[in-house]
Motif scaffolding. Structure first.
Motif, PDB file in Angstrom:
ATOM      1  N   SER A 187      13.017  11.531   2.944  1.00 47.15           N
ATOM      2  CA  SER A 187      13.982  12.388   2.228  1.00 47.15           C
ATOM      3  C   SER A 187      15.427  12.064   2.572  1.00 47.15           C
ATOM      4  N   GLY A 188      15.644  11.385   3.708  1.00 49.45           N
ATOM      5  CA  GLY A 188      17.004  11.030   4.111  1.00 49.45           C
ATOM      6  C   GLY A 188      17.425   9.623   3.740  1.00 49.45           C
ATOM      7  N   ILE A 214      12.107   3.598  -2.470  1.00 46.48           N
ATOM      8  CA  ILE A 214      12.668   4.907  -2.121  1.00 46.48           C
ATOM      9  C   ILE A 214      14.047   5.001  -2.763  1.00 46.48           C
ATOM     10  N   LYS A 215      14.237   6.029  -3.561  1.00 39.48           N
ATOM     11  CA  LYS A 215      15.499   6.216  -4.272  1.00 39.48           C
ATOM     12  C   LYS A 215      15.944   7.658  -4.128  1.00 39.48           C
ATOM     13  N   ASP A 216      17.114   7.826  -3.529  1.00 37.95           N
ATOM     14  CA  ASP A 216      17.679   9.168  -3.337  1.00 37.95           C
ATOM     15  C   ASP A 216      16.686  10.124  -2.686  1.00 37.95           C
ATOM     16  N   GLY A 217      16.015   9.637  -1.640  1.00 41.10           N
ATOM     17  CA  GLY A 217      15.144  10.488  -0.853  1.00 41.10           C
ATOM     18  C   GLY A 217      13.756  10.716  -1.405  1.00 41.10           C
ATOM     19  N   LYS A 218      13.393   9.986  -2.455  1.00 43.25           N
ATOM     20  CA  LYS A 218      12.078  10.190  -3.060  1.00 43.25           C
ATOM     21  C   LYS A 218      11.399   8.858  -3.358  1.00 43.25           C
ATOM     22  N   ILE A 219      10.057   8.882  -3.363  1.00 41.59           N
ATOM     23  CA  ILE A 219       9.289   7.718  -3.786  1.00 41.59           C
ATOM     24  C   ILE A 219       9.475   7.545  -5.285  1.00 41.59           C
ATOM     25  N   ALA A 220       9.964   6.357  -5.700  1.00 40.41           N
ATOM     26  CA  ALA A 220      10.315   6.134  -7.111  1.00 40.41           C
ATOM     27  C   ALA A 220       9.361   5.175  -7.807  1.00 40.41           C
ATOM     28  N   GLY A 221       8.253   4.834  -7.176  1.00 34.94           N
ATOM     29  CA  GLY A 221       7.296   3.935  -7.806  1.00 34.94           C
ATOM     30  C   GLY A 221       6.956   2.764  -6.922  1.00 34.94           C
ATOM     31  N   MET A 222       5.928   2.012  -7.347  1.00 36.41           N
ATOM     32  CA  MET A 222       5.444   0.885  -6.565  1.00 36.41           C
ATOM     33  C   MET A 222       6.272  -0.365  -6.826  1.00 36.41           C
ATOM     34  N   LEU A 223       6.406  -1.177  -5.793  1.00 38.02           N
ATOM     35  CA  LEU A 223       7.089  -2.469  -5.883  1.00 38.02           C
ATOM     36  C   LEU A 223       6.104  -3.579  -5.520  1.00 38.02           C
ATOM     37  N   LYS A 224       6.481  -4.804  -5.825  1.00 35.98           N
ATOM     38  CA  LYS A 224       5.705  -5.964  -5.378  1.00 35.98           C
ATOM     39  C   LYS A 224       6.660  -7.086  -4.999  1.00 35.98           C
ATOM     40  N   ALA A 272      -0.558   9.975   2.773  1.00 37.97           N
ATOM     41  CA  ALA A 272       0.775   9.482   3.110  1.00 37.97           C
ATOM     42  C   ALA A 272       1.673   9.514   1.879  1.00 37.97           C
ATOM     43  N   PRO A 273       2.988   9.345   2.052  1.00 37.57           N
ATOM     44  CA  PRO A 273       3.894   9.250   0.907  1.00 37.57           C
ATOM     45  C   PRO A 273       3.411   8.217  -0.106  1.00 37.57           C
ATOM     46  N   GLY A 274       3.619   8.514  -1.384  1.00 38.41           N
ATOM     47  CA  GLY A 274       3.114   7.647  -2.443  1.00 38.41           C
ATOM     48  C   GLY A 274       1.671   7.951  -2.782  1.00 38.41           C
ATOM     49  N   ASP A 275       1.156   9.090  -2.262  1.00 33.21           N
ATOM     50  CA  ASP A 275      -0.241   9.492  -2.477  1.00 33.21           C
ATOM     51  C   ASP A 275      -1.222   8.429  -1.994  1.00 33.21           C
ATOM     52  N   VAL A 276      -0.877   7.773  -0.895  1.00 32.91           N
ATOM     53  CA  VAL A 276      -1.743   6.762  -0.292  1.00 32.91           C
ATOM     54  C   VAL A 276      -2.645   7.441   0.731  1.00 32.91           C
ATOM     55  N   MET A 277      -3.937   7.172   0.661  1.00 29.74           N
ATOM     56  CA  MET A 277      -4.885   7.735   1.620  1.00 29.74           C
ATOM     57  C   MET A 277      -5.047   6.777   2.797  1.00 29.74           C
ATOM     58  N   LEU A 278      -4.782   7.278   3.984  1.00 31.91           N
ATOM     59  CA  LEU A 278      -4.936   6.501   5.205  1.00 31.91           C
ATOM     60  C   LEU A 278      -5.938   7.204   6.115  1.00 31.91           C
ATOM     61  N   TYR A 279      -6.268   6.571   7.236  1.00 31.06           N
ATOM     62  CA  TYR A 279      -7.353   7.085   8.071  1.00 31.06           C
ATOM     63  C   TYR A 279      -6.977   7.024   9.540  1.00 31.06           C
ATOM     64  N   ASN A 280      -7.560   7.953  10.307  1.00 29.26           N
ATOM     65  CA  ASN A 280      -7.330   8.003  11.738  1.00 29.26           C
ATOM     66  C   ASN A 280      -8.601   8.494  12.429  1.00 29.26           C
ATOM     67  N   LYS A 281      -9.089   7.752  13.386  1.00 25.62           N
ATOM     68  CA  LYS A 281     -10.243   8.091  14.224  1.00 25.62           C
ATOM     69  C   LYS A 281     -11.588   7.959  13.509  1.00 25.62           C
ATOM     70  N   SER A 282     -11.629   8.114  12.201  1.00 24.48           N
ATOM     71  CA  SER A 282     -12.840   7.781  11.443  1.00 24.48           C
ATOM     72  C   SER A 282     -12.399   7.210  10.106  1.00 24.48           C
ATOM     73  N   TYR A 283     -13.342   6.551   9.405  1.00 30.72           N
ATOM     74  CA  TYR A 283     -12.959   5.744   8.251  1.00 30.72           C
ATOM     75  C   TYR A 283     -13.993   5.853   7.138  1.00 30.72           C
ATOM     76  N   ASP A 284     -13.505   6.054   5.906  1.00 31.68           N
ATOM     77  CA  ASP A 284     -14.361   6.123   4.720  1.00 31.68           C
ATOM     78  C   ASP A 284     -14.202   4.826   3.932  1.00 31.68           C
ATOM     79  N   ILE A 285     -15.099   3.871   4.170  1.00 23.12           N
ATOM     80  CA  ILE A 285     -14.966   2.549   3.552  1.00 23.12           C
ATOM     81  C   ILE A 285     -15.221   2.605   2.052  1.00 23.12           C
TER      82      ILE A 285
END
Length: 547
Positions: A439-440, A472-482, A256-269
């Protein structure tokens, strides 16, 4: 949770405490979970004993549920096994209408005498209740299905997998997190099998075998210099599947955006636990969000909870009517809004539907707990409120000719009543990926996975957090927030929805323990969506709010 449930599950860990176990459950060994239950012909014979006893006691209608409920919980922390618990609950619930009024009784004495006694007790209770009943129960018709059966389409029965294999997998996941710098990690595997037999005086004899699986963990990292700590939970989804969900397949991984790994239908714990430790360290050093108005891009693993609280619950008809008020409130979506036929629940991008048939979902069954064949139906169409969730004795209020098939009881000892179906946001009709959506966006926040939340007693004003937040800044992932949470009200929020990604991004998530009723009951329910965009939503800084 009742005190006796708490005591029964003591030592299992905080996560396990949330999963309900019948007070009538007994501890068994793992092999007993594979023992065959009562033969279906014997179930039918005993069911007829109940139905005949109820009719001879003056009942105009009766149904019986013979239930065997099996659970296995495997709980670990770091390199240790904290607990392994196997439980079985077996008994009968009988519901009748006598003198136009409901009566219910249950028993763990699954014999002819025990069942006949419970049926007569249910009829006696109904007649006593009739003295204060103002209007007789009105039930819409249901088909007579005869002898039918259904089983969750599993590939691998989780109870057949050796406990050692489950322990080894959880400990491997824990080790992966610790190797990446986790300070603490606990992991839990929840396994459920509901074997339910339903019969009624209307001629249905329905045998169902339902399976659910949920592997999960929580990773904590402590910054020793500052003393601060952060956590991240698992990116797994509780599913209506067997152990095949844990047979991780690369094709089911989603970057996913932000280089996050997500899962669907099977899962790698194991992969997820290692990734969690790395991401928690990033969260500790992330930039704290500046409060203000942002466009939100909400990933399905997050949006499911917002759907659950702001759509699923307020569109339960008993809440709308005020029948359900003490447990989590009533609903702002009153009948007059539906009757107007033009109430803007959301924008024209918003299509919300209920579905008890979705394969892999927690709520997937072929028939509900009053013998109604399940289906899909619309709740919000092109932004307009068009329907609710209703069962047999409610559907006539909406002018419906049949129940929606969303009646459920969490145990043979509990009376069945209206419960939330799988409620989901339909995918967008135009091809759109999350990357294209982002991107929008000029100024926004991309949110992954659910977190803490708060919502008022009419399911209207709310606040939701999450697990991972990206600027998200100007259509791009600009880093992590908390320290991110957003605030809105249900109608304003869903009317701010401007885009929904297409069906390629559609995924399910959900809850193993959706609470409702008094005495409280818990059900398992899934919610699906694709990634969606909501413009101009108020974002607060939770650290500053607390400070």
């Amino acid at each position: 949770m009742k005190r006796r449930n708490f005591v029964q599950l003591a030592g299992m860990g905080a996560g396990a405490m949330l999963l309900p176990v019948s007070p009538f459950a007994r501890t068994v060994d793992a092999q007993h979970l594979l023992a065959p239950g009562m033969d279906v012909l014997e179930k039918k014979r005993l069911a007829n004993v109940a139905l005949n006893a109820a009719k001879s006691s003056g009942a105009s209608y009766a149904d019986i549920r013979i239930g065997r409920y099996l659970n296995q919980f495997v709980v670990t922390r770091e390199d240790k096994v904290q607990n392994i618990v196997n439980t079985e609950s077996f008994g009968v619930g009988i519901r009748v209408i006598a003198d136009g009024t409901w009566g219910f009784a249950s028993t763990s004495d699954v014999t002819e005498d025990g069942i006949a006694k419970a049926a007569k007790q249910a009829a006696a209770i109904a007649k006593a209740n009739a003295k204060v009943q103002k209007e007789p129960v009105q039930m819409v018709p249901v088909a007579s299905y005869g002898d039918v059966s259904y089983q969750t389409p599993i590939v691998k029965n989780a109870f057949e997998v050796p406990v050692k294999d489950k322990v080894d997998l959880l400990l491997k996941a824990n080790a992966a997190a610790m190797d990446k710098g986790a300070s603490y990690v606990n992991s839990i595997m929840f396994l459920v099998n509901e074997q339910k037999y339903f019969a009624s005086t209307e001629g249905s004899y329905i045998d169902q075998d339902i399976h659910r699986t949920w592997p999960t963990f929580n990773v904590t990292v402590i910054d020793k210099e500052s003393g601060q700590f952060k956590q991240r939970g698992a990116f797994s989804a509780p599913v209506g599947m067997g152990y095949e969900y844990l047979d991780a397949r690369p094709e089911d991984q989603i970057v996913a955006p932000g280089d996050v790994m997500l899962y669907n239908k099977s899962y790698d714990i194991v992969e997820d636990a290692a990734m969690a430790a790395e991401q928690v360290k990033q969260i500790l050093s992330a930039k704290s969000v500046e409060p203000g108005k942002y466009d939100l891009v909400l990933e399905p693993s997050h949006l499911w909870l917002t759907i659950h609280e702001s759509v699923g619950h307020p569109l339960e008809l008993d809440r709308v009517l005020g029948y359900e008020a003490n447990y989590a409130g009533t609903s702002f979506a009153t009948l007059d809004k539906w009757e107007s036929k033009d109430f803007n629940f959301g924008s024209d991008q918003v299509n919300l539907f209920a579905d008890k048939t979705q394969v892999g979902s927690l709520g997937a069954v072929a028939y509900d707990d009053e013998g109604v064949k399940t289906k899909q139906w619309d709740l919000v169409k092109d932004g307009i409120l068009v329907n609710y969730q209703a069962i047999r004795d409610q559907a006539h209020i909406l002018g419906e000719k049949e129940s929606h098939g969303c009646c459920y009881a969490d145990s043979w000892s509990s009376v069945q009543f209206q419960r939330m179906a799988n409620v989901s946001l339909a995918p967008g009709k135009e091809q759109l990926t999350p990357e294209q959506m982002i991107s929008g966006v000029e100024k926004g926040v991309y949110i992954v996975k659910d977190g803490s939340y708060s919502i008022d007693q009419q399911r209207y004003n709310f606040q939701f957090g999450g697990e991972l937040f990206f600027e998200i800044k100007d259509g791009k992932i600009a880093g992590m927030l908390k320290d991110v949470a957003y605030q809105s009200n249900t109608q304003e929020f869903w009317n701010s929805c401007v885009q929904v990604c297409d069906e390629r991004d559609y995924r399910l998530n959900g809850s193993f323990f959706d609470g409702k009723g008094q005495p409280g009951q818990s059900s398992a329910v899934s919610h699906g969506s694709s990634t969606a965009r909501f413009n101009g939503v108020n974002v607060i800084n939770t650290a500053r709010s607390i400070g």
